[in-house]
Design a protein around this motif. Structure first.
Motif, PDB file in Angstrom:
ATOM      1  N   UNK A  49       8.257 -20.686  58.421  1.00  0.00           N
ATOM      2  CA  UNK A  49       7.516 -21.491  59.496  1.00  0.00           C
ATOM      3  C   UNK A  49       6.439 -20.853  59.891  1.00  0.00           C
ATOM      4  N   UNK A  50       5.391 -21.725  60.460  1.00  0.00           N
ATOM      5  CA  UNK A  50       4.072 -21.368  61.197  1.00  0.00           C
ATOM      6  C   UNK A  50       4.592 -20.898  62.711  1.00  0.00           C
ATOM      7  N   UNK A  51       4.202 -20.123  63.128  1.00  0.00           N
ATOM      8  CA  UNK A  51       4.400 -19.569  64.691  1.00  0.00           C
ATOM      9  C   UNK A  51       3.051 -19.337  65.362  1.00  0.00           C
ATOM     10  N   UNK A  52       2.846 -19.711  66.446  1.00  0.00           N
ATOM     11  CA  UNK A  52       1.590 -19.466  67.092  1.00  0.00           C
ATOM     12  C   UNK A  52       2.017 -18.685  68.570  1.00  0.00           C
ATOM     13  N   UNK A  53       1.463 -17.437  69.083  1.00  0.00           N
ATOM     14  CA  UNK A  53       1.981 -16.943  69.949  1.00  0.00           C
ATOM     15  C   UNK A  53       0.738 -16.450  71.074  1.00  0.00           C
ATOM     16  N   UNK A  54       0.756 -16.276  72.402  1.00  0.00           N
ATOM     17  CA  UNK A  54      -0.219 -15.902  73.021  1.00  0.00           C
ATOM     18  C   UNK A  54       0.489 -14.572  73.337  1.00  0.00           C
ATOM     19  N   UNK A  55      -0.341 -13.380  73.287  1.00  0.00           N
ATOM     20  CA  UNK A  55      -0.135 -12.036  73.613  1.00  0.00           C
ATOM     21  C   UNK A  55      -1.331 -11.535  74.640  1.00  0.00           C
ATOM     22  N   UNK A  56      -0.742 -11.274  75.804  1.00  0.00           N
ATOM     23  CA  UNK A  56      -1.453 -10.705  76.794  1.00  0.00           C
ATOM     24  C   UNK A  56      -1.409  -9.197  76.686  1.00  0.00           C
ATOM     25  N   UNK A  57      -2.451  -8.452  76.487  1.00  0.00           N
ATOM     26  CA  UNK A  57      -2.601  -6.964  76.351  1.00  0.00           C
ATOM     27  C   UNK A  57      -3.085  -6.399  77.241  1.00  0.00           C
ATOM     28  N   UNK A  58      -2.675  -5.042  77.838  1.00  0.00           N
ATOM     29  CA  UNK A  58      -3.094  -4.580  78.992  1.00  0.00           C
ATOM     30  C   UNK A  58      -4.814  -4.215  78.817  1.00  0.00           C
ATOM     31  N   UNK A  59      -5.431  -4.144  79.961  1.00  0.00           N
ATOM     32  CA  UNK A  59      -6.906  -3.963  80.387  1.00  0.00           C
ATOM     33  C   UNK A  59      -7.558  -2.863  79.295  1.00  0.00           C
ATOM     34  N   UNK A  60      -6.680  -1.956  78.947  1.00  0.00           N
ATOM     35  CA  UNK A  60      -7.362  -0.848  78.034  1.00  0.00           C
ATOM     36  C   UNK A  60      -6.888  -1.115  76.890  1.00  0.00           C
ATOM     37  N   UNK A  74      -4.391 -15.004  70.643  1.00  0.00           N
ATOM     38  CA  UNK A  74      -3.564 -16.141  70.209  1.00  0.00           C
ATOM     39  C   UNK A  74      -3.372 -15.939  68.590  1.00  0.00           C
ATOM     40  N   UNK A  75      -2.313 -15.525  68.358  1.00  0.00           N
ATOM     41  CA  UNK A  75      -1.637 -15.113  67.029  1.00  0.00           C
ATOM     42  C   UNK A  75      -1.118 -16.225  66.225  1.00  0.00           C
ATOM     43  N   UNK A  76      -1.727 -16.630  65.110  1.00  0.00           N
ATOM     44  CA  UNK A  76      -0.702 -17.636  64.112  1.00  0.00           C
ATOM     45  C   UNK A  76      -0.390 -16.638  63.097  1.00  0.00           C
ATOM     46  N   UNK A  77       0.923 -16.884  62.725  1.00  0.00           N
ATOM     47  CA  UNK A  77       1.554 -16.191  61.473  1.00  0.00           C
ATOM     48  C   UNK A  77       2.716 -17.063  60.989  1.00  0.00           C
ATOM     49  N   UNK A  78       3.008 -16.543  59.933  1.00  0.00           N
ATOM     50  CA  UNK A  78       4.462 -16.972  59.018  1.00  0.00           C
ATOM     51  C   UNK A  78       5.747 -16.311  59.348  1.00  0.00           C
ATOM     52  N   UNK A  79       6.391 -16.719  59.930  1.00  0.00           N
ATOM     53  CA  UNK A  79       7.766 -16.079  60.208  1.00  0.00           C
ATOM     54  C   UNK A  79       8.935 -16.593  59.332  1.00  0.00           C
ATOM     55  N   UNK A  80       9.713 -15.746  58.742  1.00  0.00           N
ATOM     56  CA  UNK A  80      10.657 -16.100  57.805  1.00  0.00           C
ATOM     57  C   UNK A  80      11.052 -15.098  56.889  1.00  0.00           C
TER      58      UNK A  80
END
Length: 187
Positions: free
Chosen positions: A45-56, A111-117
């Motif tokens: 399935x296609x998954x979209x996630x938001x990843x907030x990374x540290x300032x550095x 914003x990362x879209x990937x296929x998981x499964x």
């Protein structure tokens, strides 16, 4: 690609008519969620996630649904952060760790879209799903009517409920799923 098809469930239960197909399909669909709670996505399935990374920035980030099959896109949420060409990134499917191939840092939010499964359903997971449907289907017959031809046997004599699932998942299903179990930190 289905984790378990209606025909496979009917074969496991030795059902040859289509009388109970609609009801049995509910069971087939229900075992998918229960099994994927233990092993992660099986059906791609296609998954979209938001990843907030540290300032550095960060050397790596970890996708939340494992295993990961492939990256679709990695785009910037804000104009001040870069997006990334997926060809410049490496994803370790079993762990979901994403890194830049050049060793650089990742900056976000992204914003990362990937296929998981899993691409294909491992035969052991399919067998676990069949046994679970068989176990649950027995509720249609009551304790006095648990016939061997509809899944009679002793897998309902579970000594204690399993982590929030009560008696819905027999030990034999959990044992079959063990090699595919998600790491403890994955939610």
């Amino acid at each position: 690609m289905a984790l378990l098809t209606l025909d496979e469930a009917k074969q496991q239960l030795n059902i040859t008519s289509s009388t109970d197909d609609a009801e049995l399909q509910v069971y087939v669909d229900g075992v998918t969620d229960a099994i994927e709670a233990h092993v992660g996505p099986v059906e791609n399935r296609e998954v979209t996630e938001l990843h907030d990374l540290p300032a550095g920035g960060a050397r790596a980030l970890v996708l939340r649904q494992l295993p990961a099959v492939s990256l679709g896109s990695v785009s910037a949420v804000l104009d001040s952060s870069p997006g990334y060409d997926t060809g410049a990134l490496d994803v370790d499917g079993p762990t979901g760790v994403v890194r830049r191939l050049d060793g650089g840092r990742l900056y976000g939010p992204l914003r990362i879209t990937y296929t998981a499964g899993r691409g294909t359903v491992p035969s052991t997971i399919n067998l676990a799903a069949r046994i679970m449907v068989q176990h649950l289907w027995r509720t249609q017959y009551g304790a006095s009517r648990a016939l061997p031809s509809v899944g009679g046997g002793d897998d309902t004599s579970v000594s204690e409920p399993i982590s929030g699932w009560g008696y819905a998942i027999p030990f034999r299903v959990l044992q079959l799923l063990e090699p595919y179990k998600l790491p403890p930190a994955v939610m």
